[in-house]
Design a protein around this motif. Sequence first.
Motif, PDB file in Angstrom:
ATOM      1  N   GLU A  13       0.826  -1.206   0.000  1.00  0.00           N
ATOM      2  CA  GLU A  13       0.000   0.000   0.000  1.00  0.00           C
ATOM      3  C   GLU A  13       0.864   1.261   0.000  1.00  0.00           C
ATOM      4  OE1 GLU A  13      -3.323   0.475  -0.302  1.00  0.00           O
ATOM      5  OE2 GLU A  13      -3.431  -1.683  -0.703  1.00  0.00           O
ATOM      6  N   GLU A  14       1.961   1.248   0.749  1.00  0.00           N
ATOM      7  CA  GLU A  14       2.860   2.402   0.779  1.00  0.00           C
ATOM      8  C   GLU A  14       3.500   2.630  -0.583  1.00  0.00           C
ATOM      9  OE1 GLU A  14       5.631   1.508   3.877  1.00  0.00           O
ATOM     10  OE2 GLU A  14       4.307   2.236   5.460  1.00  0.00           O
ATOM     11  N   ILE A  15       3.941   1.557  -1.229  1.00  0.00           N
ATOM     12  CA  ILE A  15       4.568   1.668  -2.554  1.00  0.00           C
ATOM     13  C   ILE A  15       3.553   2.170  -3.570  1.00  0.00           C
ATOM     14  CG2 ILE A  15       5.598   0.341  -4.436  1.00  0.00           C
ATOM     15  CD1 ILE A  15       6.921  -1.405  -2.246  1.00  0.00           C
ATOM     16  N   LYS A  16       2.337   1.640  -3.513  1.00  0.00           N
ATOM     17  CA  LYS A  16       1.275   2.080  -4.416  1.00  0.00           C
ATOM     18  C   LYS A  16       0.983   3.564  -4.201  1.00  0.00           C
ATOM     19  CE  LYS A  16      -2.996   0.479  -4.065  1.00  0.00           C
ATOM     20  NZ  LYS A  16      -4.144  -0.435  -4.077  1.00  0.00           N
ATOM     21  N   GLY A  17       0.950   3.996  -2.956  1.00  0.00           N
ATOM     22  CA  GLY A  17       0.714   5.406  -2.656  1.00  0.00           C
ATOM     23  C   GLY A  17       1.814   6.295  -3.199  1.00  0.00           C
ATOM     24  N   PHE A  18       3.063   5.821  -3.115  1.00  0.00           N
ATOM     25  CA  PHE A  18       4.169   6.608  -3.654  1.00  0.00           C
ATOM     26  C   PHE A  18       4.038   6.775  -5.162  1.00  0.00           C
ATOM     27  CE2 PHE A  18       8.213   6.502  -5.916  1.00  0.00           C
ATOM     28  CZ  PHE A  18       8.667   7.767  -5.601  1.00  0.00           C
ATOM     29  N   TYR A  19       3.760   5.689  -5.867  1.00  0.00           N
ATOM     30  CA  TYR A  19       3.653   5.775  -7.321  1.00  0.00           C
ATOM     31  C   TYR A  19       2.451   6.625  -7.752  1.00  0.00           C
ATOM     32  CZ  TYR A  19       7.545   2.648  -8.037  1.00  0.00           C
ATOM     33  OH  TYR A  19       8.803   2.104  -8.057  1.00  0.00           O
ATOM     34  N   THR A  20       1.384   6.614  -6.988  1.00  0.00           N
ATOM     35  CA  THR A  20       0.255   7.493  -7.272  1.00  0.00           C
ATOM     36  C   THR A  20       0.677   8.951  -7.097  1.00  0.00           C
ATOM     37  OG1 THR A  20      -1.313   5.814  -6.542  1.00  0.00           O
ATOM     38  CG2 THR A  20      -2.108   8.094  -6.581  1.00  0.00           C
ATOM     39  N   HIS A  21       1.385   9.238  -6.009  1.00  0.00           N
ATOM     40  CA  HIS A  21       1.886  10.585  -5.740  1.00  0.00           C
ATOM     41  C   HIS A  21       2.807  11.047  -6.867  1.00  0.00           C
ATOM     42  CE1 HIS A  21       4.029  13.366  -2.592  1.00  0.00           C
ATOM     43  NE2 HIS A  21       3.412  14.054  -3.518  1.00  0.00           N
ATOM     44  N   LEU A  22       3.719  10.182  -7.291  1.00  0.00           N
ATOM     45  CA  LEU A  22       4.659  10.523  -8.362  1.00  0.00           C
ATOM     46  C   LEU A  22       3.920  10.777  -9.671  1.00  0.00           C
ATOM     47  CD1 LEU A  22       7.590  10.831  -9.312  1.00  0.00           C
ATOM     48  CD2 LEU A  22       7.592   8.363  -9.769  1.00  0.00           C
ATOM     49  N   SER A  23       2.929   9.962  -9.989  1.00  0.00           N
ATOM     50  CA  SER A  23       2.166  10.135 -11.237  1.00  0.00           C
ATOM     51  C   SER A  23       1.430  11.470 -11.250  1.00  0.00           C
ATOM     52  CB  SER A  23       1.162   9.002 -11.409  1.00  0.00           C
ATOM     53  OG  SER A  23       1.815   7.775 -11.479  1.00  0.00           O
ATOM     54  N   ILE A  24       0.780  11.795 -10.149  1.00  0.00           N
ATOM     55  CA  ILE A  24       0.051  13.066 -10.060  1.00  0.00           C
ATOM     56  C   ILE A  24       1.031  14.230 -10.178  1.00  0.00           C
ATOM     57  CG2 ILE A  24      -1.291  14.539  -8.503  1.00  0.00           C
ATOM     58  CD1 ILE A  24      -2.624  11.918  -7.505  1.00  0.00           C
ATOM     59  N   TYR A  25       2.177  14.112  -9.532  1.00  0.00           N
ATOM     60  CA  TYR A  25       3.206  15.158  -9.606  1.00  0.00           C
ATOM     61  C   TYR A  25       3.621  15.397 -11.053  1.00  0.00           C
ATOM     62  CZ  TYR A  25       7.906  17.168  -9.376  1.00  0.00           C
ATOM     63  OH  TYR A  25       9.005  17.937  -9.580  1.00  0.00           O
ATOM     64  N   LEU A  26       3.901  14.324 -11.782  1.00  0.00           N
ATOM     65  CA  LEU A  26       4.365  14.470 -13.165  1.00  0.00           C
ATOM     66  C   LEU A  26       3.289  15.067 -14.071  1.00  0.00           C
ATOM     67  CD1 LEU A  26       6.331  11.119 -13.537  1.00  0.00           C
ATOM     68  CD2 LEU A  26       7.281  13.426 -13.301  1.00  0.00           C
ATOM     69  N   VAL A  27       2.067  14.614 -13.934  1.00  0.00           N
ATOM     70  CA  VAL A  27       0.990  15.114 -14.794  1.00  0.00           C
ATOM     71  C   VAL A  27       0.704  16.584 -14.502  1.00  0.00           C
ATOM     72  CG1 VAL A  27      -1.490  14.928 -15.277  1.00  0.00           C
ATOM     73  CG2 VAL A  27      -0.078  12.871 -15.187  1.00  0.00           C
ATOM     74  N   ILE A  28       0.488  16.924 -13.249  1.00  0.00           N
ATOM     75  CA  ILE A  28       0.127  18.302 -12.896  1.00  0.00           C
ATOM     76  C   ILE A  28       1.257  19.271 -13.233  1.00  0.00           C
ATOM     77  CG2 ILE A  28      -0.438  19.864 -10.976  1.00  0.00           C
ATOM     78  CD1 ILE A  28      -2.732  18.002 -11.784  1.00  0.00           C
ATOM     79  N   ASN A  29       2.485  18.922 -12.881  1.00  0.00           N
ATOM     80  CA  ASN A  29       3.582  19.843 -13.149  1.00  0.00           C
ATOM     81  C   ASN A  29       3.909  19.916 -14.631  1.00  0.00           C
ATOM     82  OD1 ASN A  29       4.509  21.047 -10.581  1.00  0.00           O
ATOM     83  ND2 ASN A  29       4.554  18.900  -9.997  1.00  0.00           N
ATOM     84  N   GLY A  30       3.685  18.850 -15.367  1.00  0.00           N
ATOM     85  CA  GLY A  30       3.847  18.906 -16.815  1.00  0.00           C
ATOM     86  C   GLY A  30       2.846  19.864 -17.444  1.00  0.00           C
TER      87      GLY A  30
END
Length: 110
Positions: free
Chosen positions: A17-34
């Motif tokens: 669950e922690e790893i999944k949460g990290f990858y979700t956080h990273l994906s949102i970061y990349l999309v929004i900042n892009g």
Amino acid sequence: MDSKEKRKYERARKKVEEIKGFYTHLSIYLVINGLMLVAATGVFQDSFMPIHFPDWSYFTTPVFWGLAVFIHWFYVFRSPINPFKNWEERKIKQFMEEEENEFRNNSSSF
């Protein structure tokens, strides 16, 4: 399933669950900042020079949010210097002992 296997399963489930949460956080970061960077370059505006280099103020959000993503990565993938790991284990043991003592006190009063 015995209690030892159950604890191992729960720890593994929590880690996933922690790893999944990290990858979700990273994906949102990349999309929004892009999208923010593309918008800052003026691509969505009709102007004589459609693309210009954004001001430095546009980079503060990605930098500080990127720092938060890095800290999240550091926590999830358990660097050797994790001050929270021992704290979590101590708290879990404390709560388990308190619950056991409370159960003993309540069952002995009858």
